[in-house]
Design a protein around this motif. Sequence first.
Motif, short mmCIF file in Angstrom:
data_model
loop_
_atom_site.label_atom_id
_atom_site.label_comp_id
_atom_site.label_asym_id
_atom_site.label_seq_id
_atom_site.Cartn_x
_atom_site.Cartn_y
_atom_site.Cartn_z
N LEU A 152 0.82 -1.21 0.00
CA LEU A 152 0.00 0.00 0.00
C LEU A 152 0.86 1.25 0.00
CD1 LEU A 152 -2.72 -1.14 2.57
CD2 LEU A 152 -3.04 -0.82 0.10
N GLY A 153 2.07 1.15 0.56
CA GLY A 153 2.96 2.29 0.58
C GLY A 153 3.44 2.72 -0.79
N LEU A 154 3.28 1.85 -1.79
CA LEU A 154 3.70 2.20 -3.14
C LEU A 154 2.56 2.84 -3.92
CD1 LEU A 154 5.66 -1.07 -3.87
CD2 LEU A 154 6.59 1.15 -3.22
N LEU A 155 1.36 2.80 -3.37
CA LEU A 155 0.20 3.36 -4.07
C LEU A 155 -0.36 4.58 -3.35
CD1 LEU A 155 -1.62 2.82 -6.53
CD2 LEU A 155 -3.10 1.48 -5.03
N GLY A 184 -5.80 3.53 -3.74
CA GLY A 184 -5.16 3.06 -2.53
C GLY A 184 -6.17 2.72 -1.45
N ILE A 185 -7.17 3.58 -1.28
CA ILE A 185 -8.23 3.32 -0.30
C ILE A 185 -9.04 2.09 -0.71
CG2 ILE A 185 -10.38 4.23 0.67
CD1 ILE A 185 -9.14 7.03 0.48
N LEU A 190 -10.35 -3.57 0.20
CA LEU A 190 -10.47 -4.92 -0.32
C LEU A 190 -9.65 -5.90 0.51
CD1 LEU A 190 -11.94 -6.27 -2.71
CD2 LEU A 190 -9.87 -5.98 -4.07
N PHE A 191 -8.44 -5.48 0.91
CA PHE A 191 -7.60 -6.32 1.76
C PHE A 191 -8.31 -6.61 3.09
CE2 PHE A 191 -3.23 -4.88 -0.08
CZ PHE A 191 -3.47 -5.64 -1.22
N GLY A 192 -8.84 -5.56 3.72
CA GLY A 192 -9.51 -5.73 5.00
C GLY A 192 -10.74 -6.62 4.88
N VAL A 417 -7.87 -4.55 -8.72
CA VAL A 417 -7.92 -3.08 -8.62
C VAL A 417 -7.29 -2.44 -9.86
CG1 VAL A 417 -7.10 -1.08 -7.31
CG2 VAL A 417 -7.99 -3.08 -6.10
N ALA A 418 -6.22 -3.05 -10.39
CA ALA A 418 -5.62 -2.53 -11.62
C ALA A 418 -6.63 -2.56 -12.76
CB ALA A 418 -4.38 -3.33 -12.00
N LEU A 419 -7.39 -3.65 -12.86
CA LEU A 419 -8.43 -3.76 -13.88
C LEU A 419 -9.52 -2.71 -13.65
CD1 LEU A 419 -9.65 -5.31 -16.29
CD2 LEU A 419 -10.74 -6.84 -14.62
N ALA A 420 -9.88 -2.50 -12.39
CA ALA A 420 -10.91 -1.51 -12.07
C ALA A 420 -10.46 -0.10 -12.47
CB ALA A 420 -11.24 -1.56 -10.58
N VAL A 421 -9.19 0.22 -12.23
CA VAL A 421 -8.67 1.54 -12.58
C VAL A 421 -8.69 1.73 -14.10
CG1 VAL A 421 -6.58 2.98 -12.61
CG2 VAL A 421 -7.26 1.80 -10.51
N TYR A 422 -8.35 0.67 -14.83
CA TYR A 422 -8.35 0.78 -16.29
C TYR A 422 -9.78 0.93 -16.83
CZ TYR A 422 -7.67 -0.27 -21.21
OH TYR A 422 -7.67 -0.20 -22.59
N CYS A 423 -10.72 0.15 -16.27
CA CYS A 423 -12.10 0.17 -16.76
C CYS A 423 -12.88 1.39 -16.26
CB CYS A 423 -12.83 -1.11 -16.34
SG CYS A 423 -12.16 -2.61 -17.07
N ILE A 424 -12.50 1.92 -15.10
CA ILE A 424 -13.17 3.10 -14.53
C ILE A 424 -12.11 4.16 -14.28
CG2 ILE A 424 -14.78 3.91 -12.76
CD1 ILE A 424 -15.36 0.98 -12.08
N PRO A 425 -11.68 4.87 -15.32
CA PRO A 425 -10.57 5.83 -15.18
C PRO A 425 -10.80 6.89 -14.11
CG PRO A 425 -11.10 5.45 -17.49
CD PRO A 425 -12.18 4.79 -16.70
N SER A 426 -12.05 7.21 -13.80
CA SER A 426 -12.32 8.25 -12.81
C SER A 426 -11.79 7.88 -11.42
CB SER A 426 -13.83 8.53 -12.71
OG SER A 426 -14.55 7.35 -12.39
N LEU A 427 -11.56 6.60 -11.17
CA LEU A 427 -10.93 6.20 -9.91
C LEU A 427 -9.57 6.86 -9.75
CD1 LEU A 427 -11.69 2.37 -9.70
CD2 LEU A 427 -12.53 4.14 -8.14
#
Length: 435
Positions: A152-155, A184-185, A190-192, A417-427
């Motif tokens: 998480l520290g890298l994001l 990041g949030i 998702l981890f929690g 999450v990487a897929l979500a960022v690509y599919c929903i750029p507003s994230l």
Amino acid sequence: MIELSAIVALGLIFGLALLGVHIALAFVIGSTAGLFMLFGDWSITLGILEQTAFEGLRDYNLMVIPLFAVMGLIIARSGAAHDLFAAANGTLRMVPARLAVATVAGNAFFAAVTGVGVAAAATFSQIAYPPMKKHGYRRDFAAGCIAGSSVLGLLIPPSVFMIVWAILTEQSIGRLFAGGLLPGILLASLFGFYCVIRALVTPAVIAGDAEAGGSPDLERPDPVGILGVTAIVILTLGGIWGGFFTPTEGSAVGLMGAVVLGFVKKMSIREIWDAAREAGMVVTPILLLLLGAAMYSKLLALAGIPQLVGTFFDAMQLGPAGIILVMCAIWLLLGCFVDSISIMLLTVPLFWPVAQATGIDPIVFALVGILVIEAGVLTPPFGIGAFVVLSAIPDRDLRLTEVFVGLAPYWIMILIVALAVYCIPSLATFVPSLM
């Protein structure tokens, strides 16, 4: 001959790295050999190397890396990271697998004051693993939670990884920081959520009644540490996003705040100096890598390799999504053999022009790349992240296979999450659009 020089350079870099030569030195040797093949003249080659080194290491933006690294390590050594973990554990008393969820929450908050994933892994290996082991957590579940949440520290900003990416692609560090906030949030949540569901579905991972008792050393976190870290986060990131500081100025302000917090937490001058020295040991290889990568990038540009890579992708006719998918596959494969910073330095100079041609948003591409590269270094058979955590966790009975088993759900969630960022750029773009 032009293309051959770059191929030889790349082959030398990989070959030397696999032989155990430090990757920064491998970059310098490979780039030097490639430039000599390109020009056939040592005076020209050495002149380019000298100019590249001088221009690269005097970049004002590079000061952000050591300043944030020292800030994070001072906070870690002050005991504030323990306070964050203890406070999260106390707040989550009614949550299944609360120690695991507290580890994720503590790592997420700690990520906002240090951009060095290794520091997070080492810190929470010492803080979170002993109480989890004491309360009967299964080793693979505990180790996976610590190792997975350390990324998480890298994001979550400030991230050294993001700073290096921004420098390589000439993007705004502040906007890239802002872009990492929501993903990041999302990833931390998702981890929690996974930790809770796993504990409910497979109670054996927390030994059934592991949450019944509390740890005396986690019952009373020092409010000074929690309030101090919160103030530093608000002052540093709020100042950068609010336009009051540049990222470099913000990192200096954050470091001053960390030093003050360290003194309030009764750190000695020697302990603060040791934290700075440890940060130097982390940052120096990164700066050397940047120097070697600058030479490598110069060779690629002179040899016209980015254009050739672009032509290659065009000829494949994959479309934007297919091109990004191929890049992600390469990142995941490299993650089995090379550390994350080196992967970025090797590939971003080649992939960045191609990504621009596809029309993908620069911040979206950066975050997808950062997420996938970090997933790669957690995957077997040679995921470097697993080895780092194995050496940091104080348990001689822990085995590498157990770390990989515990990590598997986390790198899968990272890819989701990487897929979500690509599919929903507003994230990725929503928060930067507010700046």
